[in-house]
Write an enzyme that holds these catalytic residues in place. Structure first.
Site, PDB file in Angstrom:
ATOM      1  N   TYR A  65       0.847  -1.195   0.000  1.00  0.00           N
ATOM      2  CA  TYR A  65       0.000   0.000   0.000  1.00  0.00           C
ATOM      3  C   TYR A  65       0.878   1.238   0.000  1.00  0.00           C
ATOM      4  O   TYR A  65       1.866   1.304   0.736  1.00  0.00           O
ATOM      5  CB  TYR A  65      -0.913   0.018   1.224  1.00  0.00           C
ATOM      6  CG  TYR A  65      -2.329  -0.395   0.917  1.00  0.00           C
ATOM      7  CD1 TYR A  65      -3.155   0.427   0.151  1.00  0.00           C
ATOM      8  CD2 TYR A  65      -2.840  -1.602   1.366  1.00  0.00           C
ATOM      9  CE1 TYR A  65      -4.447   0.069  -0.151  1.00  0.00           C
ATOM     10  CE2 TYR A  65      -4.144  -1.982   1.079  1.00  0.00           C
ATOM     11  CZ  TYR A  65      -4.940  -1.143   0.311  1.00  0.00           C
ATOM     12  OH  TYR A  65      -6.224  -1.504   0.013  1.00  0.00           O
ATOM     13  N   GLU A  67      -0.558   4.825  -0.397  1.00  0.00           N
ATOM     14  CA  GLU A  67      -1.378   6.019  -0.542  1.00  0.00           C
ATOM     15  C   GLU A  67      -0.551   7.259  -0.207  1.00  0.00           C
ATOM     16  O   GLU A  67       0.214   7.273   0.755  1.00  0.00           O
ATOM     17  CB  GLU A  67      -2.599   5.927   0.376  1.00  0.00           C
ATOM     18  CG  GLU A  67      -3.602   4.881  -0.082  1.00  0.00           C
ATOM     19  CD  GLU A  67      -4.730   4.692   0.896  1.00  0.00           C
ATOM     20  OE1 GLU A  67      -5.885   4.695   0.458  1.00  0.00           O
ATOM     21  OE2 GLU A  67      -4.430   4.549   2.106  1.00  0.00           O
ATOM     22  N   ASP A 242      -7.905  15.247 -23.343  1.00  0.00           N
ATOM     23  CA  ASP A 242      -7.860  13.806 -23.124  1.00  0.00           C
ATOM     24  C   ASP A 242      -7.214  13.181 -24.354  1.00  0.00           C
ATOM     25  O   ASP A 242      -7.839  13.073 -25.405  1.00  0.00           O
ATOM     26  CB  ASP A 242      -9.283  13.283 -22.919  1.00  0.00           C
ATOM     27  CG  ASP A 242      -9.336  11.783 -22.683  1.00  0.00           C
ATOM     28  OD1 ASP A 242      -8.313  11.103 -22.885  1.00  0.00           O
ATOM     29  OD2 ASP A 242     -10.419  11.282 -22.317  1.00  0.00           O
ATOM     30  N   THR A 271      -4.499   7.460 -21.141  1.00  0.00           N
ATOM     31  CA  THR A 271      -4.237   6.095 -20.722  1.00  0.00           C
ATOM     32  C   THR A 271      -2.793   5.782 -21.073  1.00  0.00           C
ATOM     33  O   THR A 271      -2.135   6.531 -21.802  1.00  0.00           O
ATOM     34  CB  THR A 271      -5.172   5.094 -21.420  1.00  0.00           C
ATOM     35  OG1 THR A 271      -5.089   5.306 -22.835  1.00  0.00           O
ATOM     36  CG2 THR A 271      -6.594   5.248 -20.957  1.00  0.00           C
ATOM     37  N   ARG A 280      -2.196  -1.355 -18.826  1.00  0.00           N
ATOM     38  CA  ARG A 280      -3.478  -0.669 -18.697  1.00  0.00           C
ATOM     39  C   ARG A 280      -3.411   0.243 -17.467  1.00  0.00           C
ATOM     40  O   ARG A 280      -3.153  -0.211 -16.352  1.00  0.00           O
ATOM     41  CB  ARG A 280      -4.610  -1.674 -18.549  1.00  0.00           C
ATOM     42  CG  ARG A 280      -4.829  -2.532 -19.784  1.00  0.00           C
ATOM     43  CD  ARG A 280      -6.047  -3.399 -19.643  1.00  0.00           C
ATOM     44  NE  ARG A 280      -7.247  -2.583 -19.544  1.00  0.00           N
ATOM     45  CZ  ARG A 280      -7.934  -2.103 -20.587  1.00  0.00           C
ATOM     46  NH1 ARG A 280      -7.503  -2.348 -21.812  1.00  0.00           N
ATOM     47  NH2 ARG A 280      -9.013  -1.387 -20.404  1.00  0.00           N
TER      48      ARG A 280
END
Length: 478
Positions: A65, A67, A242, A271, A280
């Site tokens: 983790y 964050e 975008d 992306t 991805r």
């Protein structure tokens, strides 16, 4: 680049280990490789990541983790995640010439949400805090909070409509972007199906959006981002681009000058797969003005970033900085133009009459088919595409009247301009031989169709011949 034969043993061992726990997953993984090897993949949003990129995702970096941001985590022991995130961001800045890069988003939609909320924070929250003389939102009174929430919920967004080639997240009403903002869409010229910058400017002057969104998912032409910035500046809007679909063409220096969004946009999202050929995932690029706001993506929008995917992004960006990637990106556009020309030479109708990017949008009405029927018939014959709406589509967003075709994946396999004419011939053969099956009342159905077995066999056999000389992951045996 590591040799696929050298990795065969590793992948074989990996799948064997998976199979001992859940054999159905191992078998589906093997089947997916077989399907991809035997199909003409023409989905514009798909590609083939390199074996190093794929291998990077399958590591213990996924077990941590992290964050927060580099050097400022909410969990201890994140020094190695800090390294891979910093490396990925460094490569991204250098690759695109961006001032700031945020590589945590899990997808393109996540990247857009981070961008939307960063812009709102910068232009709504920060002035509101200054107005109330407090340092953070936690210091606001409940009444102040109500005022701030109303301000957040009263902002405007102007984006490209879905049937003109825009994306769900550009203000499509059923999407969260259409619920977050007062939304309006701009389209294309009814005659040419091209962007009409004067019409966009007129809509912006009337609507006065906080955010002007540029970019597309099914528009087969290039965009002049310098003009879009002029429109945004005139009405005091933030220009957000975008570039999820065409980021590989920006990285590969095919789109430069006014066609490169980085120098012109305040915030750019993308992306990291599609034409960029990475894992991805998503990413936000921005000017320094917005860096601190974008950095709040976690906890503002995101949870824990995926360390293994950020590492794979770093590897993919490193690959894209090599000279051969520019050669690849140029070939993607050359192949798309050749595919468009081959289709038009066989009587097909294309939206805008061609392409100058990586995708082609074919109008299926000439064949008496919906997009859904055409997509399914092509898949029967081993050609993988996706149905897509065309401007003012009479069949709506589900059945559609179009099929979107893209060349990034086949270009990765080594297909050339001459090969694309053969591909166009196969597409034409399938669609010309497909007929809509009537419903009980005798009217053409929107979903069912008929396609002769001999046509399917011919196309599959020809496609197999094309694919056999351009193997996917050559030397890899599992």
């Amino acid at each position: 680049m590591p040799d696929a034969e050298a990795l065969s043993g590793a992948y074989h061992t990996l799948l064997s280990a998976i199979g001992e726990v859940e054999p159905r997953v191992a078998e589906a993984t093997r089947a997916e490789l077989a399907d991809q090897r035997s199909s003409l993949k023409l989905i514009a949003s798909e590609n083939y990541a390199s074996l190093p990129v794929l291998a990077t995702m399958g590591t213990w970096l996924s077990d941590k983790y992290a964050e927060g941001t580099v050097g400022h985590r909410f969990y201890a022991g994140c020094q190695n995640i800090d390294t891979v995130e910093a490396v990925a961001a460094e490569h991204a800045r250098e690759l695109f010439g961006a001032e700031y890069a945020y590589v945590q988003p899990h997808s393109g939609i996540d990247a857009n949400l981070v961008a939307f909320w960063a812009i709102l924070a910068h232009h709504v929250e920060t002035p509101a805090l200054a107005e109330h003389g407090v340092k953070g939102v936690n210091d606001l009174s409940e009444q102040d909070w109500e005022t701030l929430r109303r301000k957040f919920g009263d902002q405007r967004l102007l984006g490209m409509s879905l049937d003109a080639g825009g994306h769900l997240t550009h203000g499509f009403r059923p999407n969260v972007s259409g619920k977050m903002f007062h939304q309006r869409s701009y389209g294309t010229d009814p005659e040419t199906q091209l962007l009409d910058y004067d019409a966009v400017a007129s809509a912006a002057r009337e609507f006065k959006p906080l955010i002007l969104v540029a970019g597309y998912s099914a528009y087969p032409r290039r965009v002049n981002f310098a003009k879009m910035r002029e429109i945004a500046d005139e009405v005091g809007a933030v220009l957000m681009v975008d570039m999820a679909h065409f980021s590989g063409l920006v990285a590969g220096k095919v789109f430069t000058g006014d066609e490169d969004p980085i120098p012109h946009a305040h915030v750019v999202t993308t992306t990291t797969h599609k034409s960029l050929r990475g894992p991805r995932g998503g990413m936000v690029l921005a000017s320094q003005e917005y860096a601190a706001d974008v950095d709040r993506g976690c906890p503002m929008v995101l949870g824990g970033p995926l360390g293994n995917v950020m590492a794979a992004k770093a590897v993919a960006f490193a690959e894209a900085r090599r000279p051969e990637f520019q050669t690849y990106a140029s070939a993607v556009v050359d192949n798309a133009r050749a595919l468009a020309e081959g289709l038009m030479n066989r009587g097909a109708t294309l939206v805008t009459g061609g392409t100058d990017n990586h995708l082609v949008l074919l109008d299926t009405s000439n064949y008496g088919l919906t997009g859904r029927q055409a997509e399914a018939a092509l898949l029967d014959a081993g050609i993988v595409t996706n149905r897509n709406a065309v401007p003012n589509d009479p069949n709506g967003a589900w059945y559609t009247t179009g099929v979107r075709l893209g060349t990034p994946a086949l270009t990765s396999r080594g297909f050339t301009v001459s090969d694309m004419d053969d591909v166009a011939a196969l597409i034409s053969d399938v669609l010309s031989a497909t007929s809509a099956r009537p419903t009980k009342d005798g009217k053409p159905g929107k979903a069912r169709y008929d396609l002769a077995d001999d046509v399917v066999e011919h196309v599959r056999t020809t496609a197999e011949s094309l694919l056999s000389t351009r193997p996917l992951y050559p030397g890899l045996s599992i």
